[in-house]
Design a protein around this motif. Structure first.
Motif, PDB file in Angstrom:
ATOM      1  N   LEU A 227       0.856  -1.194   0.000  1.00  0.00           N
ATOM      2  CA  LEU A 227       0.000   0.000   0.000  1.00  0.00           C
ATOM      3  C   LEU A 227       0.887   1.238   0.000  1.00  0.00           C
ATOM      4  O   LEU A 227       1.810   1.344   0.812  1.00  0.00           O
ATOM      5  CB  LEU A 227      -0.870   0.045   1.262  1.00  0.00           C
ATOM      6  N   GLU A 228       0.607   2.173  -0.888  1.00  0.00           N
ATOM      7  CA  GLU A 228       1.370   3.422  -0.932  1.00  0.00           C
ATOM      8  C   GLU A 228       0.373   4.580  -0.993  1.00  0.00           C
ATOM      9  O   GLU A 228      -0.462   4.635  -1.890  1.00  0.00           O
ATOM     10  CB  GLU A 228       2.305   3.428  -2.153  1.00  0.00           C
ATOM     11  N   LYS A 229       0.506   5.501  -0.036  1.00  0.00           N
ATOM     12  CA  LYS A 229      -0.523   6.557   0.040  1.00  0.00           C
ATOM     13  C   LYS A 229      -0.392   7.584  -1.075  1.00  0.00           C
ATOM     14  O   LYS A 229      -1.354   8.261  -1.414  1.00  0.00           O
ATOM     15  CB  LYS A 229      -0.502   7.234   1.409  1.00  0.00           C
TER      16      LYS A 229
ATOM     17  N   SER B  19      10.849   9.517   1.050  1.00  0.00           N
ATOM     18  CA  SER B  19      12.260   9.910   1.049  1.00  0.00           C
ATOM     19  C   SER B  19      12.997   9.420  -0.193  1.00  0.00           C
ATOM     20  O   SER B  19      13.960  10.043  -0.643  1.00  0.00           O
ATOM     21  CB  SER B  19      12.966   9.335   2.278  1.00  0.00           C
ATOM     22  N   THR B  20      12.553   8.293  -0.748  1.00  0.00           N
ATOM     23  CA  THR B  20      13.395   7.598  -1.734  1.00  0.00           C
ATOM     24  C   THR B  20      13.734   8.454  -2.954  1.00  0.00           C
ATOM     25  O   THR B  20      14.907   8.530  -3.344  1.00  0.00           O
ATOM     26  CB  THR B  20      12.726   6.263  -2.140  1.00  0.00           C
ATOM     27  N   PHE B  21      12.745   9.103  -3.562  1.00  0.00           N
ATOM     28  CA  PHE B  21      13.037   9.918  -4.751  1.00  0.00           C
ATOM     29  C   PHE B  21      13.789  11.201  -4.398  1.00  0.00           C
ATOM     30  O   PHE B  21      14.199  11.943  -5.279  1.00  0.00           O
ATOM     31  CB  PHE B  21      11.741  10.277  -5.474  1.00  0.00           C
TER      32      PHE B  21
ATOM     33  N   CYS C 127      16.511  11.297  -2.382  1.00  0.00           N
ATOM     34  CA  CYS C 127      17.789  10.966  -1.745  1.00  0.00           C
ATOM     35  C   CYS C 127      18.976  11.406  -2.600  1.00  0.00           C
ATOM     36  O   CYS C 127      18.832  11.819  -3.741  1.00  0.00           O
ATOM     37  CB  CYS C 127      17.858   9.475  -1.413  1.00  0.00           C
ATOM     38  N   GLY C 128      20.156  11.308  -1.991  1.00  0.00           N
ATOM     39  CA  GLY C 128      21.387  11.770  -2.644  1.00  0.00           C
ATOM     40  C   GLY C 128      22.078  10.695  -3.481  1.00  0.00           C
ATOM     41  O   GLY C 128      23.186  10.923  -3.953  1.00  0.00           O
ATOM     42  N   THR C 129      21.462   9.537  -3.597  1.00  0.00           N
ATOM     43  CA  THR C 129      21.883   8.428  -4.480  1.00  0.00           C
ATOM     44  C   THR C 129      23.101   7.619  -3.985  1.00  0.00           C
ATOM     45  O   THR C 129      23.529   6.685  -4.644  1.00  0.00           O
ATOM     46  CB  THR C 129      22.166   8.884  -5.938  1.00  0.00           C
TER      47      THR C 129
ATOM     48  N   PHE D  41      18.466   4.178   1.466  1.00  0.00           N
ATOM     49  CA  PHE D  41      18.541   3.828   0.046  1.00  0.00           C
ATOM     50  C   PHE D  41      19.601   2.743  -0.154  1.00  0.00           C
ATOM     51  O   PHE D  41      19.335   1.685  -0.733  1.00  0.00           O
ATOM     52  CB  PHE D  41      18.877   5.091  -0.757  1.00  0.00           C
ATOM     53  N   MET D  42      20.785   2.982   0.391  1.00  0.00           N
ATOM     54  CA  MET D  42      21.895   2.041   0.193  1.00  0.00           C
ATOM     55  C   MET D  42      21.628   0.685   0.846  1.00  0.00           C
ATOM     56  O   MET D  42      22.052  -0.352   0.352  1.00  0.00           O
ATOM     57  CB  MET D  42      23.198   2.644   0.723  1.00  0.00           C
ATOM     58  N   LEU D  43      20.910   0.703   1.984  1.00  0.00           N
ATOM     59  CA  LEU D  43      20.680  -0.542   2.730  1.00  0.00           C
ATOM     60  C   LEU D  43      19.534  -1.384   2.164  1.00  0.00           C
ATOM     61  O   LEU D  43      19.374  -2.554   2.535  1.00  0.00           O
ATOM     62  CB  LEU D  43      20.368  -0.215   4.199  1.00  0.00           C
TER      63      LEU D  43
END
Ligand code: FAD
Length: 385
Positions: free
Chosen positions: A34-36, A43-45, A47-49, A341-343
């Motif tokens: 489920l994604e609201k 946060s994901t989009f 992030c600093g990559t 993101f990395m984890l």
């Protein structure tokens, strides 16, 4: 939308999607996400990559070592190019105290097979030609660290999960969780109810709200802080391959995107706790100044975008991952600060093993959600921004 599912994952960021994909990979059927909002919008989009194994504690090093192994094969495994590139991480060091502490970290990283090392300012300039090394006495360097494209990874995980039977519902908000006698009965959403016996809380900055819905009786302190990112117009390819970090310049970090050529990064300015992520002029000024201290030529490059996002922070900067004992089949993987993101690949793998097999070989005890109640903080995780 289904009215019944074996597993409901709340949160369609990289963590929820990685968990969903890994559950399906282990053969779990009947998994729903489920994604609201839309996938990745949390946060994901934002992030600093960055993806690094250069942590200062054993567990994060081991987890990230495995995560990088997974990142290396992810494009092939998921069937889409996620633009994972091992351009390295370069920590600039300006005094003896910093140098000593990074030497200690490097020794620990080497013990677990991460090939980091201390290099000279001259070697650092060979890696990043336009780097300003005034005052730099050394640098911690690991060439197997890297970066990836968050937009592509989210799409790749979602698509691969769907191919394995996972159903993903965007614009579907969990509004309540029905629990009776310590057993989950259903998740109530804005689009109706899904009967289920298992919930995985992957809502990161909103995780406390999900815990509250289920009546989780343990205090899991996760608070949303606003951190910001910046992107410049493209520069000549290959100028800043690694993530370059300087704690002496307010925790600034920057790298050149693998494909589009812009410089992306941020620094350690934070606001909060708050759910307001409006970008600020203070950040724009501060980040521009710091970028040009590290790479003077960036003075002449235009910023094309700044944005705000959440670090969902716990008191020790480490996530909470595990089972909530008082509610049968309620799990949490949230509170990832500046390193979720990395984890994500290893967390997805570990969580799926825990759910399906009841155990995992990953050191999840470190991220025990009950540690705060016991007053057992971990060492503060090395954090960018
Ligand atoms: C400026 C910045 C730079 C960063 N740089 C890095 C970096 O270089 N490397 C790194 O590893 N990490 C970095 N991070 C951190 C990283 O972005 C996060 O740790 C990671 O994205 C967390 O993923 P997630 O899936 O847990 O959370 P999210 O992506 O936030 O996903 C949680 C999702 O849950 C959804 N949700 C919430 N409540 C509900 C509900 N009730 N019902 C349904 N859905 C709900 C939200 O909409 C959201 O999409 C950075 C973060 C910021 C802000």
């Amino acid at each position: 939308m289904k009215s019944e599912a074996k597993t409901v994952i709340i949160g369609g960021g990289i963590i929820g999607l990685s968990v969903a994909y890994n559950l399906a990979k282990l053969g779990e059927s009947d998994v729903v996400v489920l994604e609201k909002g839309y996938l990745g919008n949390g946060s994901t989009f934002r992030c600093g990559t960055g993806i690094r194994q250069q942590f200062g504690d054993e567990v994060n090093i081991r987890m990230m070592k495995r995560s990088v192994e997974l990142w290396s094969g992810l494009s092939e495994e998921l069937g889409h190019n996620v633009e994972f590139k091992q351009g390295g991480y370069l920590f600039l060091l300006y005094d003896e105290e910093e140098l000593e502490s990074f030497k200690k970290n490097v020794r620990l990283q080497n013990r677990f097979g991460v090939p980091s090392r201390i290099i000279t300012p001259g070697e650092a300039r060979e890696i990043v030609p336009p780097l300003n090394t005034d005052g730099v006495i050394g640098a911690a360097w690991n060439h197997t660290d890297g970066k990836a494209n968050p937009f592509k990874v989210v799409f790749a995980y979602a698509d691969a999960a769907k191919r394995l039977g996972v159903e993903i519902y965007e614009y579907t908000e969990a509004k309540g969780i029905k629990v009776e006698n310590g057993k989950i009965k259903a998740v109530v959403t804005n689009r109706g109810e899904i009967k289920t016996g298992r919930v995985i809380n992957a809502a990161n900055a909103w995780a406390p709200k999900i815990n509250e819905m289920a009546g989780v009786p343990v205090d899991i302190p996760i608070h949303p802080y606003k951190h910001q990112g910046v992107k410049t117009e493209p520069i000549k390819p290959g100028q800043i391959e690694p993530m370059v970090v300087s704690f002496k310049h307010g925790g600034v970090y920057l790298t050149q995107e693998a494909n589009q050529g812009g410089v992306i990064g941020g620094y350690g300015l934070k606001y909060g706790p708050t759910y307001d992520i409006t970008p600020t002029h203070e950040f724009l000024r501060g980040v521009s100044y710091r970028f040009s201290q590290i790479i003077p030529a960036l003075k002449y490059i235009n910023v094309i975008r700044i944005w705000g996002g959440y670090y969902a922070e716990t008191p020790d900067g480490n996530a909470t991952i595990g089972r909530i004992n008082e509610i049968d089949e309620f799990y949490i993987a949230a509170g990832f600060s500046g390193h979720g993101f990395m984890l994500a690949p290893v967390v997805g793998e570990a969580m799926a093993e825990l759910v399906v097999n009841g155990k995992t070989d990953k050191p999840l005890d470190f991220y025990d959600p009950y540690r705060f109640e016991r007053g057992e903080l971990r060492g503060k995780a090395i954090q960018m921004g």
